[in-house]
Design a protein around this motif. Structure first.
Motif, PDB file in Angstrom:
ATOM      1  N   HIS A  82       0.706  -1.017   0.107  1.00  0.00           N
ATOM      2  CA  HIS A  82       0.367  -0.121  -0.353  1.00  0.00           C
ATOM      3  C   HIS A  82       0.860   1.677  -0.265  1.00  0.00           C
ATOM      4  N   TRP A  84       0.764   4.864   0.403  1.00  0.00           N
ATOM      5  CA  TRP A  84       0.627   5.532   1.309  1.00  0.00           C
ATOM      6  C   TRP A  84       0.203   4.839   3.564  1.00  0.00           C
ATOM      7  N   GLY A 132       4.008   8.927  -6.752  1.00  0.00           N
ATOM      8  CA  GLY A 132       2.704   9.447  -5.345  1.00  0.00           C
ATOM      9  C   GLY A 132       3.189  11.061  -5.158  1.00  0.00           C
ATOM     10  N   ASN A 136      -0.752  12.447  -4.792  1.00  0.00           N
ATOM     11  CA  ASN A 136      -1.410  12.401  -3.733  1.00  0.00           C
ATOM     12  C   ASN A 136      -1.704  14.081  -3.839  1.00  0.00           C
ATOM     13  N   HIS A 141      -4.920   9.591  -3.653  1.00  0.00           N
ATOM     14  CA  HIS A 141      -4.734   8.546  -1.834  1.00  0.00           C
ATOM     15  C   HIS A 141      -5.501   9.136  -1.190  1.00  0.00           C
ATOM     16  N   SER A 142      -6.917   9.312  -1.622  1.00  0.00           N
ATOM     17  CA  SER A 142      -7.239   8.733  -0.572  1.00  0.00           C
ATOM     18  C   SER A 142      -8.915   8.847  -0.901  1.00  0.00           C
ATOM     19  N   ASP A 185       4.468   4.493  -5.906  1.00  0.00           N
ATOM     20  CA  ASP A 185       2.804   3.967  -5.905  1.00  0.00           C
ATOM     21  C   ASP A 185       2.544   2.930  -6.967  1.00  0.00           C
TER      22      ASP A 185
END
Length: 350
Positions: A82, A84, A132, A136, A141-142, A185
């Motif tokens: 993963h 983050w 990455g 983000n 990244h959410s 990522d």
């Protein structure tokens, strides 16, 4: 030389409906909706999606044990890779890079990163999992994706340092980076590695015929009752219907990348989660790209890279990756496929 590169138009273009941003997935196509005899099929949830495993010709207990082993490995894999969430190997690597520190990594991690470095170079870094920070910045990244898009100033600041996976190097098993802005990522090709792990788990258990489906990306093993597997590409306007049916050979990996899968709308414009590293802007060339290759990591990488490459460059990038079977849906609804993909085509709904 790949056939479509040896001729100016070594592909076929067909017209179907206009698809816009509708959901398109690869799905198992079992003729008449009936599963083959002597099958074990189970599903579980990981990687933020449903995983389905279908095993043919093995006794139920052995098949169930193999599926349980896959689920356990996938849950551990998801934690380790993963991008983050803290605690996994990728998070630890990213923290070390940000602190200008070296970090020891296992052989398996080193091998995967080096494989990805080679594949990324073959895409001219249109596929680059060192972005990455950029992902983000765009808010992917959410769990919820929403605008506004990052400012031109922020995008240009990131582009001025252009972090890349080629910045990573090794001394034995110590990982270093020339660029402290590298943040890995592997969302773009980790499912390929996961499918290879699952396939090995099944073959080590003596299982020869199976399909593994991670959210629509598929690895085929063997056959279905001595016949090739049939894989359907769903119609995004009606997910219960398929645009095309493809024939999968014994060790095929089939991956789709699309601008419809994760996105947010902002002031009337749609922004996809697939970002072009050279522009720091979402790709918007195709609605989706599907590829077939025997190596799952290559197929996973290629599907994303060809979508980013767009109309002008996808053939060249496919050739550099050694990917021959390509199925493209343009944003205006046209379907384009290579000769190798056409030979796999069983049916096309026009």
């Amino acid at each position: 030389m790949i056939p479509f590169c040896s001729k100016p138009l070594g592909h076929v273009t067909l017209k179907v409906g206009v698809f816009y941003s509708c959901h398109l997935l690869l799905s198992l196509w079992l003729s008449g909706c009936n599963a083959p005899q002597n099958t074990t099929q189970q599903s579980f949830y990981v990687f933020g999606t449903e995983v389905q495993v279908l095993i043919v010709g093995a006794d139920t207990q052995r098949a169930q044990q193999a599926i349980q082993a896959i689920e356990q490995r996938f849950q551990a894999f998801h934690h380790e890779w993963h991008a983050w969430e803290k605690g996994g190997i990728v998070s630890k690597i990213n923290q070390a890079i940000a602190n200008n520190q070296a970090i020891d990594v296992p052989d398996s991690v080193k091998t995967f990163i080096q494989t990805t470095q080679k594949l990324s170079a073959q895409t001219d870094y249109l596929f680059d999992p060192a972005i990455g920070q950029l992902i983000n910045m765009w808010g992917f990244h959410s769990e919820e994706w929403h605008g506004p898009p990052p400012s031109d100033t922020k995008r240009q600041a990131w582009l001025s340092s252009r972090p890349s996976i080629k910045d990573i190097y090794f001394k034995h098993n110590q990982l270093f980076s020339h660029n402290p802005n590298v943040q890995l990522d592997f969302g773009g090709n980790a499912k390929g590695l996961a499918l290879d792990i699952a396939a090995k788990t099944l073959t080590d258990a003596g299982i020869q015929n199976a399909l593994i489906n991670i959210g629509g990306d598929i690895k085929a093993l063997g056959f279905k009752n001595h016949q090739a597997w049939s894989i359907g590409i769903q119609n995004p306007n009606n997910p219960k219907q398929a645009i095309a049916k493809l024939q999968a050979q014994a060790s095929d990996s089939i991956f789709t990348s699309g601008t419809y899968q994760r996105f947010f709308d902002w002031q009337g414009q749609r922004f996809s989660h697939i970002i072009n590293p050279n522009t720091a802007w979402p790709a918007d060339s195709f609605a989706s790209v599907t590829v077939i290759h025997d190596d799952a990591i290559t197929a996973d990488t290629a599907a994303t890279a060809l979508l980013v490459a767009g109309e002008q460059d996808w053939r060249r990038i496919a050739n550099q990756l050694g990917v021959e079977a390509v199925f493209i849906i343009h944003r205006d609804g046209r379907i384009e496929l290579t000769q190798a993909m056409q030979s796999r085509l069983i049916d096309l709904k026009n």
